[in-house]
Design a protein around this motif. Sequence first.
Motif, mmCIF file in Angstrom:
data_model
loop_
_atom_site.group_PDB
_atom_site.id
_atom_site.type_symbol
_atom_site.label_atom_id
_atom_site.label_comp_id
_atom_site.label_asym_id
_atom_site.label_seq_id
_atom_site.Cartn_x
_atom_site.Cartn_y
_atom_site.Cartn_z
ATOM 1 N N THR A 346 6.859 -71.331 22.234
ATOM 2 C CA THR A 346 5.727 -71.192 21.299
ATOM 3 C C THR A 346 6.205 -70.672 19.945
ATOM 4 O O THR A 346 5.773 -71.156 18.886
ATOM 5 N N GLY A 347 7.095 -69.684 19.977
ATOM 6 C CA GLY A 347 7.520 -69.028 18.730
ATOM 7 C C GLY A 347 8.384 -69.910 17.839
ATOM 8 O O GLY A 347 8.268 -69.865 16.611
ATOM 9 N N VAL A 348 9.246 -70.723 18.450
ATOM 10 C CA VAL A 348 10.112 -71.592 17.630
ATOM 11 C C VAL A 348 9.267 -72.592 16.813
ATOM 12 O O VAL A 348 9.443 -72.695 15.593
ATOM 13 N N PRO A 349 8.322 -73.326 17.434
ATOM 14 C CA PRO A 349 7.511 -74.249 16.622
ATOM 15 C C PRO A 349 6.643 -73.536 15.580
ATOM 16 O O PRO A 349 6.324 -74.116 14.536
ATOM 17 N N ALA A 350 6.263 -72.286 15.855
ATOM 18 C CA ALA A 350 5.483 -71.548 14.844
ATOM 19 C C ALA A 350 6.360 -71.304 13.616
ATOM 20 O O ALA A 350 5.930 -71.497 12.469
ATOM 21 N N MET A 351 7.612 -70.895 13.846
ATOM 22 C CA MET A 351 8.526 -70.710 12.711
ATOM 23 C C MET A 351 8.742 -72.040 11.990
ATOM 24 O O MET A 351 8.710 -72.106 10.753
ATOM 25 N N ILE A 352 8.939 -73.122 12.765
ATOM 26 C CA ILE A 352 9.215 -74.421 12.131
ATOM 27 C C ILE A 352 8.010 -74.882 11.302
ATOM 28 O O ILE A 352 8.168 -75.353 10.169
#
Length: 399
Positions: A346-352
């Motif tokens: 979840t966190g990686v796509p939020a950063m992206i």
Amino acid sequence: MGRALIIGAGGVASVVVHKCCQNSDVFEEICIASRTKSKCDALKDKLDGGKTKITTARVDADSVDELVKLINDYKPDIVINVALPYQDLTIMDACLETKTNYLDTANYEPLDTAKFEYKWQWAYRERFEKAGITAILGSGFDPGVTGVFSAYAMKHHFDEINYIDILDCNGGDHGYPFATNFNPEINIREVSAKGSYWENGRWIETEPMEIKREYDFEGVGKKDMYLLHHEELESLGINIKGIKRIRFFMTFGQSYLTHLKCLENVGMTSIEPIEFEGKKIVPLQFLKAVLPDPVSLGPRTVGKTNIGCIFQGKKDGKDKTYYPYNVCDHQECYKEVGSQAISYTTGVPAMIGAMMVMTGKWNKPGVYNVEELDPDPFMEALNKWGLPWKESFNPVLVD
Ligand code: NDP
């Protein structure tokens, strides 16, 4: 390049913070703000010393005034909302007032009705457009990457997509008889609700866990999965051309389901307040307080997740099938950022997503679901930032 204000300091926020710090060319400065400031400070202490400058703040994200003050003081290029779905609208209001870009990973849900829908956030479209700012809705994995996969399939592989099955498999084992991988309250509200899928322009409702299938997932093996209602069904049903049916399946182990049934049967999953020793309490919130904190699952979870979408449709008049998916290892995630794979995916796509807005690739004024924007730079970034995807053109289909 710029600065981001991250709201929330839980499991997903922790991954967003780690990933922003890895990507310090884009995220030169971040502020971690949440209700409990000590959690923000603990995150800062873990990551301080790198290139990204980290500050922290206390904010009650239910208060538009507090948010406006914080945003005016910090002047971020974007607010990344990884608090809870209940705060989506107050944070969007504050972004409007301060003309600041917005991104979240879950759609708004009123505290007193376990019903998530996009209508409340879509109602902000015109106001965001007029203010010249961008809101990106649902930039986690599902929703999030599942929408990006859909836009990518549409752009590169199909003239029309007729069927989508989203398969979310968590083959992780944390060793507890019962625990949830993200916020227990939100998770239990989601899985104890009625199921539904979108077919021929309308919703078909099912009883909770009524529809069960078995699927053999790469990296995990055979798992039982159950049809759930899920928020991206609503936006994909509108945004994907030619769609006839979309379903969402999630895997659950028997122990999880037996515990959930028992908790439901005794009333512990209810969101109706009850009187207890002269005080009103919500049983589900009490249950959350006694369950393991999802953040604590990181060191003990082993196994993999596998999440992807099976598309069926037509290309140049011929039937075609396409299945992009990601396999993610809980322990690898823990080694890298100190979190299990559910927070990581979840966190990686939020950063992206935030990077897409900050680098000008996705900064169109208005309110958008991820599938409405160009998927290519996002798909490239997934490979670079820890969620490489694979693809199959001949997957086993779900009946
Ligand atoms: P956590 O419960 O771990 O963290 C939530 C954080 O928000 C906590 O730090 C909490 O503060 C803070 N918070 C809650 N209320 C307020 C408030 N009023 N003001 C300020 N801060 C507040 O949740 P997760 O990290 O597991 O999940 C975060 C979000 O990600 C959720 O919306 C969830 O639905 C979404 N999600 C999306 C997925 C996807 O694939 N799209 C998958 C998984 C999750 P405190 O510490 O004080 O309680």
